[in-house]
Design a protein around this motif. Sequence first.
Motif, mmCIF file in Angstrom:
data_model
loop_
_atom_site.group_PDB
_atom_site.id
_atom_site.type_symbol
_atom_site.label_atom_id
_atom_site.label_comp_id
_atom_site.label_asym_id
_atom_site.label_seq_id
_atom_site.Cartn_x
_atom_site.Cartn_y
_atom_site.Cartn_z
ATOM 1 N N ARG A 35 75.434 64.972 45.680
ATOM 2 C CA ARG A 35 74.925 64.237 44.520
ATOM 3 C C ARG A 35 73.715 63.378 44.913
ATOM 4 N N LEU A 36 73.851 62.655 46.028
ATOM 5 C CA LEU A 36 72.777 61.765 46.461
ATOM 6 C C LEU A 36 71.504 62.544 46.765
ATOM 7 N N PHE A 37 71.646 63.668 47.466
ATOM 8 C CA PHE A 37 70.465 64.461 47.804
ATOM 9 C C PHE A 37 69.745 64.954 46.553
ATOM 10 N N ILE A 38 70.495 65.489 45.598
ATOM 11 C CA ILE A 38 69.889 66.046 44.384
ATOM 12 C C ILE A 38 69.141 64.966 43.607
ATOM 13 N N GLU A 45 62.775 65.589 35.827
ATOM 14 C CA GLU A 45 61.842 66.467 35.112
ATOM 15 C C GLU A 45 61.013 67.342 36.052
ATOM 16 N N LYS A 46 61.133 67.127 37.359
ATOM 17 C CA LYS A 46 60.356 67.898 38.333
ATOM 18 C C LYS A 46 61.221 68.967 38.995
ATOM 19 N N ASP A 47 60.563 69.987 39.547
ATOM 20 C CA ASP A 47 61.288 70.989 40.323
ATOM 21 C C ASP A 47 61.858 70.348 41.585
ATOM 22 N N LEU A 48 63.028 70.804 41.965
ATOM 23 C CA LEU A 48 63.684 70.290 43.167
ATOM 24 C C LEU A 48 63.627 71.352 44.256
ATOM 25 N N GLU A 49 63.007 71.027 45.372
ATOM 26 C CA GLU A 49 62.945 71.938 46.509
ATOM 27 C C GLU A 49 64.156 71.678 47.396
ATOM 28 N N TRP A 50 65.071 72.650 47.430
ATOM 29 C CA TRP A 50 66.285 72.468 48.230
ATOM 30 C C TRP A 50 65.920 72.435 49.708
ATOM 31 N N SER A 51 66.488 71.470 50.411
ATOM 32 C CA SER A 51 66.180 71.305 51.829
ATOM 33 C C SER A 51 67.457 70.990 52.586
ATOM 34 N N ASP A 52 67.809 71.855 53.531
ATOM 35 C CA ASP A 52 68.988 71.585 54.359
ATOM 36 C C ASP A 52 68.798 70.299 55.160
ATOM 37 N N ALA A 53 67.555 70.074 55.609
ATOM 38 C CA ALA A 53 67.261 68.843 56.356
ATOM 39 C C ALA A 53 67.428 67.625 55.454
ATOM 40 N N GLY A 54 67.063 67.779 54.177
ATOM 41 C CA GLY A 54 67.231 66.684 53.229
ATOM 42 C C GLY A 54 68.693 66.356 52.992
ATOM 43 N N VAL A 55 69.528 67.378 52.936
ATOM 44 C CA VAL A 55 70.972 67.163 52.781
ATOM 45 C C VAL A 55 71.512 66.427 54.007
ATOM 46 N N GLU A 56 71.074 66.859 55.190
ATOM 47 C CA GLU A 56 71.484 66.187 56.431
ATOM 48 C C GLU A 56 71.055 64.720 56.412
ATOM 49 N N GLY A 57 69.838 64.474 55.915
ATOM 50 C CA GLY A 57 69.337 63.106 55.848
ATOM 51 C C GLY A 57 70.173 62.238 54.926
ATOM 52 N N SER A 58 70.571 62.777 53.782
ATOM 53 C CA SER A 58 71.424 62.033 52.849
ATOM 54 C C SER A 58 72.783 61.744 53.474
ATOM 55 N N PHE A 59 73.293 62.721 54.221
ATOM 56 C CA PHE A 59 74.578 62.557 54.907
ATOM 57 C C PHE A 59 74.492 61.445 55.956
ATOM 58 N N ARG A 60 73.396 61.437 56.721
ATOM 59 C CA ARG A 60 73.215 60.400 57.745
ATOM 60 C C ARG A 60 73.085 59.019 57.106
ATOM 61 N N PHE A 61 72.380 58.954 55.984
ATOM 62 C CA PHE A 61 72.223 57.666 55.308
ATOM 63 C C PHE A 61 73.572 57.116 54.856
ATOM 64 N N LEU A 62 74.388 57.951 54.240
ATOM 65 C CA LEU A 62 75.701 57.485 53.792
ATOM 66 C C LEU A 62 76.567 57.063 54.974
ATOM 67 N N MET A 120 67.847 52.339 50.270
ATOM 68 C CA MET A 120 67.700 52.713 51.685
ATOM 69 C C MET A 120 66.937 51.640 52.451
ATOM 70 N N GLU A 121 65.901 51.097 51.826
ATOM 71 C CA GLU A 121 65.130 50.029 52.466
ATOM 72 C C GLU A 121 65.982 48.780 52.645
ATOM 73 N N LEU A 122 66.824 48.482 51.652
ATOM 74 C CA LEU A 122 67.708 47.318 51.769
ATOM 75 C C LEU A 122 68.712 47.516 52.905
ATOM 76 N N VAL A 123 69.214 48.729 53.063
ATOM 77 C CA VAL A 123 70.128 49.019 54.175
ATOM 78 C C VAL A 123 69.423 48.773 55.508
ATOM 79 N N ASN A 124 68.180 49.217 55.622
ATOM 80 C CA ASN A 124 67.416 48.980 56.854
ATOM 81 C C ASN A 124 67.267 47.489 57.137
#
Length: 249
Positions: A35-38, A45-62, A120-124
């Motif tokens: 959910r977070l990645f999407i 309203e924009k096209d979403l480019e699926w990215s495995d690296a992006g999913v990994e990034g969302s997982f690391r953030f959580l 994400m910036e607040l977490v940092n």
Amino acid sequence: TQGMVLKDGSKMSKSKGNVVSQEEIIAKYGADTARLFILFASPPEKDLEWSDAGVEGSFRFLNRVWRLAHYVMEDVKAKGRSVDGPIEKEMQYHIHSTIKKVSDDVEGRFNFNTAISAVMELVNETYKYMDMEYDHATMKEAVETILTLLAPFAPHMMEELWEILGHEGSVHDLPWPTYDLEKTVRDVVEIVVQINGKVKERLTIEREAGKEAVEKLVMEIEKIKSATEGKEMKKFIYVPGKLVNIVVK
């Protein structure tokens, strides 16, 4: 309009064999990550480019949020002390400006991607604050703000963390966080110091500092001293809160 989901530049479809299995993503990373990645990857309203690296990034953030809550769990539960020093004021700025940013993005513009980026910036910033001798009350406010702001985007994890921090009831039953407008303005600002229009240094000053006080601070900087030594100062221009330009000949 609703954007399409793309993978490797092409529309995702069964006929092209480039469909990503939702079940596999959820099994590996969890529904909150998907959910977070999407929501983070692109505006609706924009096209979403699926990215495995992006999913990994969302997982690391959580996972960072999970670790943060556990690191400070006992301090957040305790009432602790309450300090109002410059470090706490700076942290208050990050907390309240993030609430304002997320509220504006979600309620007014449906820009979920920029709202998540702000959290994400607040977490940092909270991790940086954690490395200091932090005030427990301020840390409690920071962590609880992160959880409540992320609750719509990662509902399952935020609910669990809310309970782990000792709260009764659901995080989803809470009213939306409110911000103090005065705390969304920094007491200090960073200004650029120029000599003849060329940037030489950056300086952090009090927002309300006058021209004389700023000039004194600037002229005590070694780099500025060296660059102006033996030269005649024609003008000292100060644009409040933005820049200093020293004109020398």
